[in-house]
Write a protein that holds these residues in place. Sequence first.
Motif, short mmCIF file in Angstrom:
data_model
loop_
_atom_site.label_atom_id
_atom_site.label_comp_id
_atom_site.label_asym_id
_atom_site.label_seq_id
_atom_site.Cartn_x
_atom_site.Cartn_y
_atom_site.Cartn_z
N ILE A 187 18.07 -8.37 -2.29
CA ILE A 187 17.19 -9.19 -3.12
C ILE A 187 15.75 -8.75 -2.94
O ILE A 187 14.98 -8.64 -3.89
CB ILE A 187 17.36 -10.68 -2.77
CG1 ILE A 187 18.69 -11.21 -3.29
CG2 ILE A 187 16.21 -11.52 -3.31
CD1 ILE A 187 19.04 -12.59 -2.82
N LEU A 188 15.39 -8.46 -1.70
CA LEU A 188 14.02 -8.05 -1.36
C LEU A 188 13.63 -6.75 -2.05
O LEU A 188 12.50 -6.60 -2.52
CB LEU A 188 13.95 -7.86 0.16
CG LEU A 188 12.62 -7.89 0.84
CD1 LEU A 188 12.08 -9.30 0.80
CD2 LEU A 188 12.78 -7.44 2.27
N ARG A 189 14.56 -5.81 -2.15
CA ARG A 189 14.26 -4.48 -2.69
C ARG A 189 14.43 -4.36 -4.20
O ARG A 189 14.11 -3.32 -4.77
CB ARG A 189 15.12 -3.42 -2.01
CG ARG A 189 14.76 -3.21 -0.55
CD ARG A 189 15.46 -2.00 0.02
NE ARG A 189 15.01 -1.72 1.35
CZ ARG A 189 13.98 -0.93 1.63
NH1 ARG A 189 13.31 -0.36 0.66
NH2 ARG A 189 13.62 -0.72 2.88
N GLU A 212 11.58 1.92 -9.81
CA GLU A 212 11.79 3.28 -9.30
C GLU A 212 10.67 3.67 -8.33
O GLU A 212 10.15 4.79 -8.37
CB GLU A 212 11.90 4.29 -10.44
CG GLU A 212 13.09 4.03 -11.34
CD GLU A 212 13.12 4.95 -12.55
OE1 GLU A 212 12.20 5.77 -12.71
OE2 GLU A 212 14.06 4.81 -13.35
N ARG A 213 10.31 2.75 -7.45
CA ARG A 213 9.27 2.99 -6.45
C ARG A 213 9.80 2.75 -5.04
O ARG A 213 9.04 2.52 -4.11
CB ARG A 213 8.07 2.05 -6.68
CG ARG A 213 7.36 2.21 -8.00
CD ARG A 213 6.63 3.54 -8.07
NE ARG A 213 5.79 3.65 -9.26
CZ ARG A 213 6.22 4.11 -10.43
NH1 ARG A 213 7.48 4.47 -10.58
NH2 ARG A 213 5.40 4.21 -11.46
N ASN A 214 11.12 2.80 -4.85
CA ASN A 214 11.73 2.56 -3.55
C ASN A 214 11.32 3.67 -2.58
O ASN A 214 11.50 4.85 -2.86
CB ASN A 214 13.26 2.50 -3.69
CG ASN A 214 13.90 1.77 -2.53
OD1 ASN A 214 13.21 1.25 -1.65
ND2 ASN A 214 15.21 1.70 -2.54
N GLY A 215 10.76 3.30 -1.44
CA GLY A 215 10.34 4.27 -0.45
C GLY A 215 8.93 4.80 -0.65
O GLY A 215 8.49 5.68 0.08
N LYS A 253 0.86 -1.18 0.00
CA LYS A 253 0.00 0.00 0.00
C LYS A 253 0.90 1.23 0.00
O LYS A 253 2.05 1.16 0.44
CB LYS A 253 -0.94 0.00 1.21
CG LYS A 253 -0.24 0.06 2.55
CD LYS A 253 -1.24 0.02 3.68
CE LYS A 253 -0.51 0.06 5.01
NZ LYS A 253 -1.42 0.02 6.14
N PRO A 254 0.42 2.35 -0.50
CA PRO A 254 1.24 3.56 -0.50
C PRO A 254 1.62 3.94 0.92
O PRO A 254 0.81 3.84 1.84
CB PRO A 254 0.33 4.62 -1.13
CG PRO A 254 -0.71 3.87 -1.86
CD PRO A 254 -0.88 2.56 -1.15
N GLY A 255 2.87 4.34 1.10
CA GLY A 255 3.34 4.68 2.43
C GLY A 255 4.76 5.21 2.42
O GLY A 255 5.25 5.69 1.40
N SER A 256 5.41 5.04 3.56
CA SER A 256 6.75 5.62 3.75
C SER A 256 7.87 4.69 3.31
O SER A 256 9.04 5.09 3.34
CB SER A 256 6.94 5.98 5.22
OG SER A 256 6.80 4.82 6.02
#
Length: 167
Positions: A84-86, A93-96, A59-62
């Motif tokens: 590997i997870l990230r 390009e959606r990190n964070g 879900k959208p968040g921090s």
Amino acid sequence: MSETTETTLENLDTAIAGEDAASAAVETPVTPAEPQIDAQGRAYATGKRKNAIARVWIKPGSGTITVNGKDEERFFARPVLRMILRQPLVAAERNGQFDVIATVSGGGLSGQAGAVRHGLSKALTYYEPGLRPVLKKGGFLTRDSRVVERKKYGRAKARRSFQFSKR
């Protein structure tokens, strides 16, 4: 060639061209996939790797990642497993930008990290269908089907035979 053969070939060419035009008219245009989001604004997917199965909600968040109720640094202590997870988030390009909640069972830590990665990739495509080409090109949507080979009867392990004794 005779004239009848030539006219038959021309008729065949026009018939084939006519079939192509008819089939093109029948085909419906491809519509973009709709996002699959639940009432809480989350996307859900299941990921698998070796004997590990991960259920992943985004879900959208921090950008916090929670695995089995623990922070990702506590659950996956090795930096390689966290990397590997990230990978899907970095590739898209959606990190964070998304909070990730995962429950994973079975297998070892490496298989569990791969299962969460697979589930996260699928959940991203459900949330944003436009990310599918990027994740597909990176190979994140393909389930790695390699599993441990079973032990066979009359063998020490899966392929290893017992030590041969000449006398």
